[in-house]
Design a protein around this motif. Structure first.
Motif, PDB file in Angstrom:
ATOM      1  N   GLU A 167     -10.244  -3.189 -19.285  1.00 47.75           N
ATOM      2  CA  GLU A 167     -10.523  -1.941 -18.567  1.00 47.75           C
ATOM      3  C   GLU A 167      -9.396  -0.930 -18.731  1.00 47.75           C
ATOM      4  N   TYR A 192      -6.042  -1.575 -18.124  1.00 53.08           N
ATOM      5  CA  TYR A 192      -4.842  -1.799 -17.306  1.00 53.08           C
ATOM      6  C   TYR A 192      -3.849  -2.615 -18.118  1.00 53.08           C
ATOM      7  N   LEU A 241       0.826  -1.207   0.000  1.00 51.85           N
ATOM      8  CA  LEU A 241       0.000   0.000   0.000  1.00 51.85           C
ATOM      9  C   LEU A 241       0.862   1.259   0.000  1.00 51.85           C
ATOM     10  N   GLU A 242       2.023   1.169   0.649  1.00 48.07           N
ATOM     11  CA  GLU A 242       2.935   2.322   0.637  1.00 48.07           C
ATOM     12  C   GLU A 242       3.469   2.578  -0.774  1.00 48.07           C
ATOM     13  N   GLY A 244       0.143  10.408  -9.664  1.00 48.85           N
ATOM     14  CA  GLY A 244      -0.896  10.493 -10.687  1.00 48.85           C
ATOM     15  C   GLY A 244      -1.232   9.186 -11.387  1.00 48.85           C
ATOM     16  N   THR A 245      -0.513   8.122 -11.095  1.00 45.10           N
ATOM     17  CA  THR A 245      -0.815   6.844 -11.744  1.00 45.10           C
ATOM     18  C   THR A 245      -2.090   6.230 -11.143  1.00 45.10           C
ATOM     19  N   GLN A 246      -2.893   5.606 -11.996  1.00 42.25           N
ATOM     20  CA  GLN A 246      -4.064   4.891 -11.509  1.00 42.25           C
ATOM     21  C   GLN A 246      -3.630   3.494 -11.098  1.00 42.25           C
ATOM     22  N   VAL A 247      -3.699   3.215  -9.803  1.00 40.13           N
ATOM     23  CA  VAL A 247      -3.273   1.914  -9.301  1.00 40.13           C
ATOM     24  C   VAL A 247      -4.479   1.159  -8.758  1.00 40.13           C
ATOM     25  N   ASN A 248      -4.769   0.045  -9.382  1.00 41.41           N
ATOM     26  CA  ASN A 248      -5.909  -0.765  -8.974  1.00 41.41           C
ATOM     27  C   ASN A 248      -5.381  -2.010  -8.265  1.00 41.41           C
ATOM     28  N   ILE A 249      -5.670  -2.140  -6.959  1.00 41.36           N
ATOM     29  CA  ILE A 249      -5.151  -3.268  -6.180  1.00 41.36           C
ATOM     30  C   ILE A 249      -6.226  -4.337  -6.046  1.00 41.36           C
ATOM     31  N   ARG A 284       0.307   6.582  -6.741  1.00 43.59           N
ATOM     32  CA  ARG A 284      -0.950   7.336  -6.843  1.00 43.59           C
ATOM     33  C   ARG A 284      -0.700   8.826  -6.683  1.00 43.59           C
ATOM     34  N   ASN A 285       0.145   9.176  -5.720  1.00 42.95           N
ATOM     35  CA  ASN A 285       0.444  10.601  -5.527  1.00 42.95           C
ATOM     36  C   ASN A 285       1.083  11.202  -6.773  1.00 42.95           C
ATOM     37  N   ARG A 310       0.773   4.151  -2.687  1.00 41.27           N
ATOM     38  CA  ARG A 310       0.601   5.559  -2.303  1.00 41.27           C
ATOM     39  C   ARG A 310       1.528   6.450  -3.124  1.00 41.27           C
TER      40      ARG A 310
END
Lengths: 418, 418
Positions: free
Chosen positions: A405, A407, A373-374, A383-388, A380-381, A377
């Motif tokens: 979709e 990815y 998750l770090e 600007g990348t779209q991260v789908n977990i 994502r900060n 983070r």
């Protein structure tokens, strides 16, 4: 439980792919119209039934979704007709609510006021392919600007937008309700039958000159009226010469300024335009709504066999609310049609940032999940779209589905390899 | 004509200033939630009356705006009750429509599915300051993810958003419906009266421990039940120790995994968070809706004396539509409250491009107007907002008014100086 899975008749669920296009178009609209000085506003979706049934809405007034009165106001036992049961309804356009809005808020708005509205409207039309009972309208209006600056800016803003959305080679057809009337008057039609004449003229696209002649005859109009009238349409060209022809021919029944202004609108737009389209004078353009008072326009696109937007000047509607006439001119683009055309083209939205999928092995211990998750983070900060997601047994299927979709990049995390 | 200027009771016209904030917040929502892999979707505003009245909506079902049947379906003379007159209504939340949407479209959606919904909902609440009968809701939901990864991601996404909107020092209160129930069971309350107990517990904020004790007594619950129950609340701390206390104390009535998962959610969020807030275990948190089945959460903000959002796990609702239970967890932020707080702060939206006003002397000849429009075209293409108006007699007033709209730079054009 008897729950229903389908949306109500004629309305639709919007899937992620279409929604992406819609949001892209909406952002482009806000951005582009923003540079032209339009301010976004909103009115409630629910409007007083009196305002909706004020005869401004034409045929749309037959298609209103009406809302039941509530509480003590609903007297079912005493109700004799539909009208006794309702006090509001869903708006069928954004123009009637805009007029009410302006009359309610004019003191807090600049003059002239340039409004951008994007919002759903509802019409209980017979459901058919590609037409829905809830659909988005997108209008720009300039209130309080009596000169042709309004028309020019509206056409420039709309066409700039269409250019940015990758539409080319379209045509803005333009006419003036005053020319429309002058031509009917010059031909000798009685004033009280103008509306009938225009309804028939409006079919020119579909039934041609002969069809129009036939229908006018059927209505019992004099042969020489019809001949004079249709003769003019054959002579008028779709360029500036056509406008000049009208100015000259109709000089006894038309203020020459009307034709001069129309000429200025056409030449100015042609010179300043930043998209790839042409302006065409079209004396057969009627625009259904009777509230138009001056120039009227419509977008024709070969790609789509019909209008993808239109508008015009309606200087008398706001006076119905305020008592004082306020000049007004608007242009509405066919949002749903534009979205449909982009979807059909499989339009690729330009994106800055990537879409990444993290696949995590099942039962990942909390301390290792934390690390994942770090990492997310940070991405994502940036600007990348991260789908977990948790990794599935059928990982190939899972990846294929996510690929659809959008990815394209996958990062896999395993319990023992962290 | 008796046209009405005011919006319908309880609904509002949105002025440009508020609309700017709303659009800014909506863009930030789409952008931020986008980086967490949420896809925007939309359902119709109108929903089947059967779905709206399916008991999932609790008290909201009393507040539905109902829509009159149309055409032959409306049999006014035979109608005996309201139900005979209507077949649809305006949605009062986005959760019931999402469940229908998912059951209708699951085949075309990825699993798990991360949905972002922003849309208006309608409730015929008694109108009061700051509360409207049409308001925007903004929900994110993860469907098909049974593990606490869903809760963690929802809380991280929501709090990241709030941080970006300049909200700090707020608290995410968290509880689990299973702990709520275990505490009531442990204390000896009969299962069938849990809901009554929770409705009273929910008032803890307002009436305090003694008030809750009093009301429980009034309901006739046994003194020792009440004492055991309230005794626990005094012992439980709002940190991880509180969760561990529950795990230990309730070991005979609570699966230890419930408390362990809650602990993981709290510690993970605390470690990974990128905004300035704290997580607090709150065993008094109830969340009104009976459909919640697991962890529940709520945002508390000192600035605003109440909740500005909340959510939780509701693993059984979608099964009501599909027959198969689908795990589901959602977080809804109070969009209208956030907009209100930003307006009250006079929040300045960061803008890249300037706003410029062109003032043109009256009766500018067409050839000179052309030059002005060409200049505007270049500036607009570069992203500047250019608002062109005809110069008024009272130019100072005109400029002041435009200044209030954010136009700080003025360019004046005179007929003889071009």
């Amino acid at each position: 439980m008897a729950l229903k899975k389908k949306p109500v008749t004629g309305m639709k669920d919007i899937l992620p792919r279409e929604m992406e296009i819609r949001n892209y178009v909406m952002n482009m609209i806000r951005e582009t119209y923003g540079t032209f000085g339009f301010s976004a506003i909103e009115t409630p979706c629910v409007e007083h039934i009196e305002n909706l049934c004020s005869k401004q809405g034409g045929e749309n007034e037959k298609l209103i979704f009406k809302i039941l009165k509530r509480g003590e106001k609903l007297k079912l036992d005493k109700a004799e007709s539909e009208a006794d049961l309702v006090d509001s309804g869903l708006r069928y356009d954004l123009t009637v609510p805009l007029s009410r809005y302006y009359s309610n808020n004019a003191n807090e708005l600049p003059a002239p006021f340039k409004a951008l509205q994007m919002g759903n409207v509802w019409r209980a039309d017979r459901p058919q392919r590609g037409r829905f009972r809830q659909f988005m309208q997108c209008d720009i209006d300039i209130l309080g600007e009596p000169t042709y600056l309004a028309e020019i800016e509206l056409v420039l803003a709309t066409t700039t937008l269409l250019g940015k959305l990758d539409f080319h080679n379209f045509t803005i057809r333009i006419n003036d309700r005053k020319i429309l009337k002058a031509m009917a008057q010059y031909s000798g039609f009685p004033q009280e039958s103008f509306d009938t004449v225009f309804i028939i003229l409006d079919k020119m696209d579909k039934i041609g000159l002969e069809g129009v002649a036939e229908e006018l005859e059927k209505e019992g109009f004099a042969k020489d009226c019809i001949d004079t009238y249709l003769g003019m349409f054959q002579e008028i060209t779709s360029d500036i010469q056509g406008v000049r022809f009208c100015k000259d021919k109709l000089k006894d029944v038309l203020d020459p300024k009307v034709a001069e202004d129309l000429e200025t609108i056409i030449t100015t737009v042609e010179s300043v335009k930043s998209a790839d389209f042409k302006m065409a004078f079209d004396p057969t353009l009627v625009r259904g709504m009777s509230y138009y008072t001056g120039p009227i326009f419509e977008i024709s696109m070969d790609e789509f066999g019909g209008s993808v937007g239109g508008g015009g000047r309606y200087d008398e509607m706001i006076g119905k609310f305020t008592g004082n006439n306020t000049s007004a001119c608007g242009f509405s683009i066919g949002f749903e049609r534009i979205v449909m055309l982009l979807l059909e083209r499989d339009y690729q939205i330009p994106t800055k940032n990537g879409k990444k999928a993290y696949l995590i092995e099942k039962n990942m211990p909390a301390d290792k999940l934390l690390k994942i998750l770090e990492q997310a983070r940070e991405e994502r900060n940036a600007g990348t779209q991260v789908n977990i997601s948790i990794m599935k047994k059928n990982k190939k299927f899972q990846k294929d589905q996510m690929n659809a979709e959008g990815y394209t990049e996958f990062v896999e995390f395993f319990r023992d390899k962290m």
